[in-house]
Write a protein that holds these residues in place. Structure first.
Motif, PDB file in Angstrom:
ATOM      1  N   ASP A 465       0.872  -1.177   0.000  1.00 34.25           N
ATOM      2  CA  ASP A 465       0.000   0.000   0.000  1.00 34.25           C
ATOM      3  C   ASP A 465       0.907   1.224   0.000  1.00 34.25           C
ATOM      4  OD1 ASP A 465      -2.956  -0.686   0.347  1.00 34.25           O
ATOM      5  OD2 ASP A 465      -2.009  -1.979   1.844  1.00 34.25           O
ATOM      6  N   PRO A 466       0.990   1.948  -1.105  1.00 35.16           N
ATOM      7  CA  PRO A 466       1.868   3.121  -1.128  1.00 35.16           C
ATOM      8  C   PRO A 466       1.466   4.106  -0.047  1.00 35.16           C
ATOM      9  CG  PRO A 466       1.091   2.583  -3.327  1.00 35.16           C
ATOM     10  CD  PRO A 466       0.291   1.746  -2.377  1.00 35.16           C
ATOM     11  N   PRO A 467       2.431   4.655   0.683  1.00 32.75           N
ATOM     12  CA  PRO A 467       2.089   5.608   1.749  1.00 32.75           C
ATOM     13  C   PRO A 467       1.545   6.906   1.184  1.00 32.75           C
ATOM     14  CG  PRO A 467       4.462   5.485   1.453  1.00 32.75           C
ATOM     15  CD  PRO A 467       3.868   4.405   0.594  1.00 32.75           C
ATOM     16  N   ASP A 468       0.820   7.603   2.017  1.00 30.24           N
ATOM     17  CA  ASP A 468       0.276   8.900   1.639  1.00 30.24           C
ATOM     18  C   ASP A 468       1.443   9.843   1.302  1.00 30.24           C
ATOM     19  OD1 ASP A 468      -0.835  11.456   1.578  1.00 30.24           O
ATOM     20  OD2 ASP A 468      -2.329  10.975   3.095  1.00 30.24           O
ATOM     21  N   PRO A 469       1.415  10.486   0.123  1.00 28.34           N
ATOM     22  CA  PRO A 469       2.512  11.410  -0.218  1.00 28.34           C
ATOM     23  C   PRO A 469       2.732  12.489   0.823  1.00 28.34           C
ATOM     24  CG  PRO A 469       1.135  10.997  -2.147  1.00 28.34           C
ATOM     25  CD  PRO A 469       0.436  10.359  -0.971  1.00 28.34           C
ATOM     26  N   ARG A 470       1.651  12.864   1.531  1.00 30.15           N
ATOM     27  CA  ARG A 470       1.822  13.889   2.568  1.00 30.15           C
ATOM     28  C   ARG A 470       2.655  13.361   3.733  1.00 30.15           C
ATOM     29  NH1 ARG A 470      -4.445  15.115   3.314  1.00 30.15           N
ATOM     30  NH2 ARG A 470      -4.353  12.839   3.284  1.00 30.15           N
ATOM     31  N   LEU A 471       2.478  12.071   4.059  1.00 28.37           N
ATOM     32  CA  LEU A 471       3.297  11.481   5.116  1.00 28.37           C
ATOM     33  C   LEU A 471       4.750  11.344   4.672  1.00 28.37           C
ATOM     34  CD1 LEU A 471       0.933   8.686   6.495  1.00 28.37           C
ATOM     35  CD2 LEU A 471       1.574  10.803   7.631  1.00 28.37           C
ATOM     36  N   VAL A 472       4.951  11.073   3.389  1.00 26.04           N
ATOM     37  CA  VAL A 472       6.325  10.986   2.872  1.00 26.04           C
ATOM     38  C   VAL A 472       6.990  12.355   2.950  1.00 26.04           C
ATOM     39  CG1 VAL A 472       7.740  10.473   0.859  1.00 26.04           C
ATOM     40  CG2 VAL A 472       5.750   9.054   1.377  1.00 26.04           C
ATOM     41  N   ARG A 473       6.263  13.395   2.526  1.00 23.35           N
ATOM     42  CA  ARG A 473       6.832  14.750   2.608  1.00 23.35           C
ATOM     43  C   ARG A 473       7.116  15.113   4.051  1.00 23.35           C
ATOM     44  NH1 ARG A 473       2.919  15.792  -1.423  1.00 23.35           N
ATOM     45  NH2 ARG A 473       1.478  16.629   0.137  1.00 23.35           N
ATOM     46  N   ASP A 474       6.218  14.747   4.941  1.00 24.97           N
ATOM     47  CA  ASP A 474       6.434  15.043   6.359  1.00 24.97           C
ATOM     48  C   ASP A 474       7.679  14.324   6.881  1.00 24.97           C
ATOM     49  OD1 ASP A 474       5.291  15.929   9.126  1.00 24.97           O
ATOM     50  OD2 ASP A 474       5.696  13.791   9.345  1.00 24.97           O
ATOM     51  N   ALA A 475       7.895  13.085   6.429  1.00 25.55           N
ATOM     52  CA  ALA A 475       9.080  12.350   6.871  1.00 25.55           C
ATOM     53  C   ALA A 475      10.353  13.060   6.427  1.00 25.55           C
ATOM     54  CB  ALA A 475       9.043  10.928   6.307  1.00 25.55           C
ATOM     55  N   TYR A 476      10.365  13.546   5.192  1.00 22.78           N
ATOM     56  CA  TYR A 476      11.545  14.280   4.729  1.00 22.78           C
ATOM     57  C   TYR A 476      11.710  15.589   5.501  1.00 22.78           C
ATOM     58  CZ  TYR A 476      12.811  11.242   0.849  1.00 22.78           C
ATOM     59  OH  TYR A 476      13.264  10.184   0.104  1.00 22.78           O
ATOM     60  N   HIS A 477      10.597  16.237   5.857  1.00 23.91           N
ATOM     61  CA  HIS A 477      10.687  17.451   6.670  1.00 23.91           C
ATOM     62  C   HIS A 477      11.327  17.135   8.023  1.00 23.91           C
ATOM     63  CE1 HIS A 477       8.760  19.905   3.798  1.00 23.91           C
ATOM     64  NE2 HIS A 477       7.524  19.497   3.993  1.00 23.91           N
ATOM     65  N   THR A 478      10.899  16.027   8.620  1.00 26.14           N
ATOM     66  CA  THR A 478      11.474  15.641   9.913  1.00 26.14           C
ATOM     67  C   THR A 478      12.965  15.374   9.783  1.00 26.14           C
ATOM     68  OG1 THR A 478       9.362  14.674  10.634  1.00 26.14           O
ATOM     69  CG2 THR A 478      11.359  13.949  11.774  1.00 26.14           C
ATOM     70  N   LEU A 479      13.361  14.643   8.748  1.00 23.25           N
ATOM     71  CA  LEU A 479      14.781  14.342   8.563  1.00 23.25           C
ATOM     72  C   LEU A 479      15.574  15.604   8.238  1.00 23.25           C
ATOM     73  CD1 LEU A 479      14.528  11.006   6.536  1.00 23.25           C
ATOM     74  CD2 LEU A 479      15.018  11.298   8.966  1.00 23.25           C
ATOM     75  N   ARG A 480      14.960  16.538   7.529  1.00 18.24           N
ATOM     76  CA  ARG A 480      15.649  17.803   7.267  1.00 18.24           C
ATOM     77  C   ARG A 480      15.827  18.583   8.560  1.00 18.24           C
ATOM     78  NH1 ARG A 480      12.296  19.933   3.577  1.00 18.24           N
ATOM     79  NH2 ARG A 480      13.075  18.409   2.083  1.00 18.24           N
ATOM     80  N   GLU A 481      14.822  18.529   9.415  1.00 19.72           N
ATOM     81  CA  GLU A 481      14.930  19.175  10.732  1.00 19.72           C
ATOM     82  C   GLU A 481      16.101  18.606  11.530  1.00 19.72           C
ATOM     83  OE1 GLU A 481      12.552  18.635  14.879  1.00 19.72           O
ATOM     84  OE2 GLU A 481      11.326  19.017  13.110  1.00 19.72           O
ATOM     85  N   LEU A 482      16.327  17.310  11.397  1.00 19.17           N
ATOM     86  CA  LEU A 482      17.404  16.650  12.132  1.00 19.17           C
ATOM     87  C   LEU A 482      18.747  16.775  11.418  1.00 19.17           C
ATOM     88  CD1 LEU A 482      15.535  13.362  13.138  1.00 19.17           C
ATOM     89  CD2 LEU A 482      15.836  15.442  14.489  1.00 19.17           C
ATOM     90  N   GLY A 483      18.754  17.341  10.214  1.00 21.99           N
ATOM     91  CA  GLY A 483      20.002  17.464   9.465  1.00 21.99           C
ATOM     92  C   GLY A 483      20.403  16.179   8.778  1.00 21.99           C
ATOM     93  N   ALA A 484      19.467  15.219   8.658  1.00 19.33           N
ATOM     94  CA  ALA A 484      19.800  13.924   8.061  1.00 19.33           C
ATOM     95  C   ALA A 484      19.748  13.952   6.535  1.00 19.33           C
ATOM     96  CB  ALA A 484      18.849  12.848   8.587  1.00 19.33           C
ATOM     97  N   VAL A 485      18.962  14.857   5.971  1.00 19.66           N
ATOM     98  CA  VAL A 485      18.914  15.008   4.514  1.00 19.66           C
ATOM     99  C   VAL A 485      19.067  16.479   4.182  1.00 19.66           C
ATOM    100  CG1 VAL A 485      17.453  12.979   4.147  1.00 19.66           C
ATOM    101  CG2 VAL A 485      16.390  15.219   4.456  1.00 19.66           C
ATOM    102  N   ASP A 486      19.519  16.762   2.971  1.00 16.37           N
ATOM    103  CA  ASP A 486      19.666  18.152   2.553  1.00 16.37           C
ATOM    104  C   ASP A 486      18.383  18.636   1.896  1.00 16.37           C
ATOM    105  OD1 ASP A 486      19.607  17.051   0.011  1.00 16.37           O
ATOM    106  OD2 ASP A 486      21.772  17.197  -0.303  1.00 16.37           O
TER     107      ASP A 486
END
Length: 997
Positions: A465-486
């Motif tokens: 079941d592909p995840p909700d794109p909004r949850l995917v974007r939120d995950a990248y936002h969280t990782l950006r907050e932590l400095g894990a992704v650029d």
């Protein structure tokens, strides 16, 4: 294979012989007879490109030894025996045939069919487990341990020998282990070190219907690697699975359905009368009534499904009061110790057992002796809101599939009865299946894992079941907050370090920051505490007493530091007390002994991880601020600023309150960070600490901060243009109004202000540079011409001067400091270009401004008194000022002073004529002609007589009209046409000034 050349090769040449031997080894690899698959395949490819006989001989010997070892292990595998009557055993031949022919098998087995214990045995019968392990995953630690124990018992092998298990903090595996039972999280953790899962010859994913994040990720990952692991066998087993969808996911994998060993189950509906908030209050009473009803049906144990630990405690308390001593009340939930959980598998003879369980008993576990089920129809299901960034733990109605699973638990031994505490119509309206966790969870850990493994974009990963794109974007936002992704979603160096820590990314970020802050010891303790359930208990009936007990570990302003105090207190007791005494010590202080132990185990695991990386915890205690700064790096979006009363404004406009059990609840600070913000009856922040808002600016990735600026202004003291800056993080004002250098924000505006205010204006403080001193002196000299001529069109205007400097100064000069720095390294030519000249400053040569017309001093009675000119209408000094020493003040006479200076005399005469009464003035028109005639007759030199007397005499001579002395209104003249007197003392101090002698 035999390393010697094959007999009867039929005269094949060396090239054909080499190809045949390589093909034989490759076939062994494909069939899974040889381990270390990837190194072997690389060596085979190298030998195909560049044959080397000696290396081929060595490889052939290794292959032969490896195949012989696999065959020996296969021969040593036990011949499984199967219990009679299990539905899976009845389908044994079909399962073995499907496994032999297909890489993937989907088995739908009803509750009680025996799939969890018999499938590993079927794999062993097929010869799997010799060249690699048979991996068997379970969603929960309790289920993994119990399945492993049951399987070892059926195979007649000690646990840890032929059958072993591995769960978090605990494993029992041996060199002969062929079947490894584990949680799905353990299998996931092995992927970075073994991307193709080459340790395993077969994998059984049990209870796949639960659709946890781990299961969904494994389903997608296995689909990716199966083409590269044709020897791997995959069995996906569950009771209530959407088999057709899963079969299509794996390219048309076969589906086998096995009916459960289930007797008829009578379902009775006893819906709760209340709704909403009443439900929690009535649930214990309803459970007790259902258990009493079932007790009248005959012997047999009762399994009660409840949503959480709190409900289990409340129901247990009520049941113990209502039932006779021979009725045993047993709780069952994941946080219990293994020994307490194992009590449900070993019934004591004689009495009835009532087992109060969460949905941990819904699947995997088979609790013996169950004849009756009471189903509350509720479960606590975690849901994450990508909008509010809040993890909710609401109690929700279960799905129809879960309801069938629960009812099936009581039809194992004979006809059973299931009492559902909800209406039949309610069940029919519920969804068929529970929402997969991937559709309702924070995906930051999943995205981080995928990025670290190089699995590409989440959108392209084969999730069931592909995840909700909004949850995917939120995950990248969280990782950006932590400095894990650029900014482009690519993994950073810090992100790669985070991915290697098997903890939540936020906790991992804290640990990495602690290394830099020098507080690794303290943060490891706190991170371990946050990774487990809070060991401090607050029973509903004893909240005040629990809070009083917990207050001894409180630290003003920080619940996180309270964890450190509690840690020290507990371990100090553990050094002196035995196990039972330590349990009693915890119980008396409203601490969960099991959670304290879980905390300790988690800390030990984290400590081992950091030590493996060569990090050493600090030996000296770290300052609290350093600890809080390290923790804040993982909690940047979980901060709040106090608003009205006790309410806090959080990130993105969310609002919350401090949890009543927090040590900060009574004295809420201005700013807090929180370990988690959870929505239950209201939105609460749990585990809090006071912080300094400036830390947010220092620790947050720059791209998360939003900066806005006001209008710039020039600061003479700082020698630079400044601007008020406002900094926000997720809408929270970290900085309200801070003066910062405008050059950092808008270099062009800063440069323009510097030129206008410091170079053209008077905004340069301190010793000016030589060019500026020269230009100021020249400007002052030439500005005197404008003052004397009372005209503003003689000198170059301000814009021209700004343009002069802008064209000659390099772009990097934006303030006084940068100008001084440039001047030190500038060439002589560059320096000379900044010197103004008279020709550059004058727009025209003022011929009317001469020393005769505008003298520098007045000669009065042998005294030479200095004059000063100013052209600034409205200013008190506008016009001509005569500086008079106080000692000679009494020597002055009004008459000579009224003649002003020659350059202004004609204007003054015209003004006097225009000021005459109309009856007189009409005789002297045109006024300019009469003024010119009078001055020609009188001459410009001042006389002793007042100017008005001399004018009256000349007018009478020219026209015969008498002008009375009172007709002249000299006080009504413009200020600049009346001489201003400034009286000074011997030191040049002004004692008084005015225009009336």
């Amino acid at each position: 294979m035999d390393p010697s050349p094959a007999a009867g090769s039929g005269g094949r040449g060396p090239a054909q012989e080499l190809a045949a031997r390589l093909a034989a080894i490759e076939e062994d690899v494909r069939r899974g007879l040889l381990r270390r698959r990837r190194p072997l395949l690389r060596r085979l490819a190298r030998l195909r490109r560049r044959p080397r006989p000696r290396e081929l001989e060595a490889l052939a010997r290794e292959a032969a030894a490896s195949r012989a070892a696999a065959e020996a292990r296969r021969a040593a595998l036990p011949r499984p025996r199967y219990p009679e009557g299990l539905p899976v055993v009845a389908h044994r031949e079909a399962i073995l045939e499907a496994l032999a022919r297909h890489p993937v098998l989907i088995l739908c087995g009803e509750t009680g069919s025996g799939k969890s214990t018999q499938l590993p045995k079927l794999c062993l019968e097929l010869g799997l487990g010799a060249a690699g392990l048979v991996g068997h995953t379970q969603p929960r630690r309790l289920a993994a341990r119990s399945v492993a124990a049951r399987l070892a018992e059926e195979l007649g092998s000690p646990l840890g020998d032929l059958v072993g298990y591995q769960v978090r903090f605990n494993e029992r595996l041996g060199p002969r282990t062929a079947v490894k039972v584990m949680t799905d999280g353990i299998l996931l953790a092995e992927i970075p070190g073994d991307p193709l899962l080459e340790r395993y010859e077969a994998l059984i994913l049990d209870e796949a219907h639960e659709r946890s994040l781990n299961i969904d990720f494994l389903l997608g990952y296995l689909k990716r690697i199966l083409p590269r692991r044709p020897d791997l066998k995959l069995i996906i087993a569950s009771a209530t699975l959407e088999a057709e969808r899963l079969a299509a996911h794996f390219g048309g994998a076969p589906v086998l359905r096995v009916e459960g060993r289930s007797h008829p189950v009578a379902v009775r509906y006893r819906p709760l009368a209340g709704r909403g908030e009443e439900r929690a209050l009535e649930l214990p009473e309803a459970v007790a009534a259902a258990v009493e009803e079932l007790a009248r049906e005959g012997p047999g144990d009762v399994l009660v499904f409840l949503p959480g630990e709190r409900e289990i405690r409340e129901c247990a308390e009520l049941l113990r009061r209502r039932h006779p001593p021979h009725t045993e009340i047993l709780p069952l939930y994941a946080r219990l110790s293994a020994a307490e959980q194992d009590r449900i598998f070993h019934p004591r003879g004689g009495g009835r057992r009532v087992i109060l369980a969460t949905n941990v008993a819904e699947t995997s576990l088979t609790v013996p002796g169950i004849r009756y089920v009471v189903d509350s129809g509720l479960a606590r299901i975690a849901r994450y809101s990508h909008r509010s960034k809040v993890q909710r733990l609401p109690v929700e109605p279960i799905s129809q599939a879960s309801a069938r699973q629960r009812a099936g638990r009581c039809g194992r031994l004979g006809p059973g009865i299931c009492i559902r505490l909800y209406a039949e119509e309610d069940l029919a309206a519920r969804p068929t299946y529970t929402d997969p966790e991937i559709l309702r969870s924070n995906l930051a850990a999943v995205v981080l894992r995928m990025e670290a493994l190089g699995l590409g974009r989440v959108e392209d990963f084969p999730f069931l079941d592909p995840p909700d794109p909004r949850l995917v974007r939120d995950a990248y936002h969280t990782l950006r907050e932590l400095g894990a992704v650029d900014g482009r979603g690519r993994l950073t160096g810090l992100g790669r370090e985070l991915a290697r820590l098997p903890v939540d990314p936020r906790l991992g970020r804290m640990i990495l920051a602690a290394r830099a802050e020098g507080c690794l010891r303290e943060v490891l303790i706190v991170a371990a505490a946050l990774a487990v359930q809070d060991p401090r208990e607050r029973p509903h009936e004893a909240r005040a007493a629990a809070d009083r007990c917990h207050r001894q570990w409180e630290v003003p302003g920080s619940d996180f530091l309270a964890f450190l105090r509690l840690w020290e207190a507990y371990h100090e007791q553990a050094r002196h007390l035995g196990r039972s005494a330590l349990r009693r010590w915890c119980r008396e202080r409203y601490l969960s002994f099991l959670r304290m132990r879980d905390w300790h185990d988690t800390h030990q695991q984290l400590l081992a991880l950091v030590k493996d990386r060569g990090w050493r915890p600090n030996t000296e205690p770290a300052p609290p601020d350093r600890v809080h700064r390290a923790l804040l790096t993982g909690l940047l979006s979980q901060v709040g600023m106090q608003k009205e009363g006790r309410e806090y404004l959080g990130a993105r406009g969310g609002r919350f309150h401090l949890f009543p059990g927090s040590g900060l609840h009574c004295r809420p600070p201005r700013w807090v960070m929180s370990a988690e913000i959870v929505e239950t009856s209201r939105r609460y922040a749990r585990v809090n600490a006071a912080i300094q808002p400036q830390w947010l600016e220092e620790l947050a990735p720059p791209e998360l901060l939003r900066r806005s600026h006001g209008e710039p202004w020039w600061s003479r003291d700082r020698g630079a243009a400044l601007v008020h800056e406002r900094v926000t993080l997720y809408g929270l004002p970290v900085v309200e109004a801070r003066a910062v250098a405008c050059a950092r924000v808008d270099p062009a505006a800063a440069r323009a202000l510097f030129i206008r205010e410091a170079l053209v204006g008077e905004g340069w403080k301190g010793e000016p540079l030589p060019f500026l001193a020269h230009n100021r002196a020249l400007l002052a000299e030439l500005a005197e011409l404008e003052h004397r001529a009372r005209r503003a069109d003689i000198l170059a205007d301000e814009e021209s001067l700004c343009r002069f400097y802008d064209e000659r100064l390099p772009p990097e000069v934006v303030d006084v400091a940068s100008c001084r720095s440039w001047w030190r390294r500038a060439s002589e030519v560059e320096r000379r270009a900044l010197y103004l000249t008279r020709e550059a400053l004058l727009r025209r040569e003022p011929a009317e401004v001469s020393a005769e017309r505008f003298p520098e001093a007045l000669e009065l009675g042998g005294l030479r008194l200095p004059l000063r000119y100013r052209f600034e209408p409205g200013h008190p000094e506008d016009g001509v000022t005569l500086q008079v020493p106080v000692a000679v003040l009494n020597q002055l006479r009004p008459g000579p002073l009224s003649w002003l200076v020659p350059g202004l005399l004609r204007e003054k005469v015209e003004a006097l004529l225009r000021g005459l009464p109309k009856a007189l003035r009409r005789h002297f028109v045109p006024v300019p002609e009469f003024a010119r005639a009078c001055l020609e007759a009188l001459g410009p030199e001042p006389r002793e007589e007042p100017l008005t007397e001399a004018l009256g005499r000349e007018l009478r001579r020219m026209t015969g009209v008498e002008v009375p002395p009172g007709a002249w209104s000299e006080e009504a003249l413009p200020e600049h046409l009346r001489l201003r007197l400034e009286v000074v003392d011997g030191q040049g101090r002004v004692l008084g000034a005015g225009r009336d002698l």
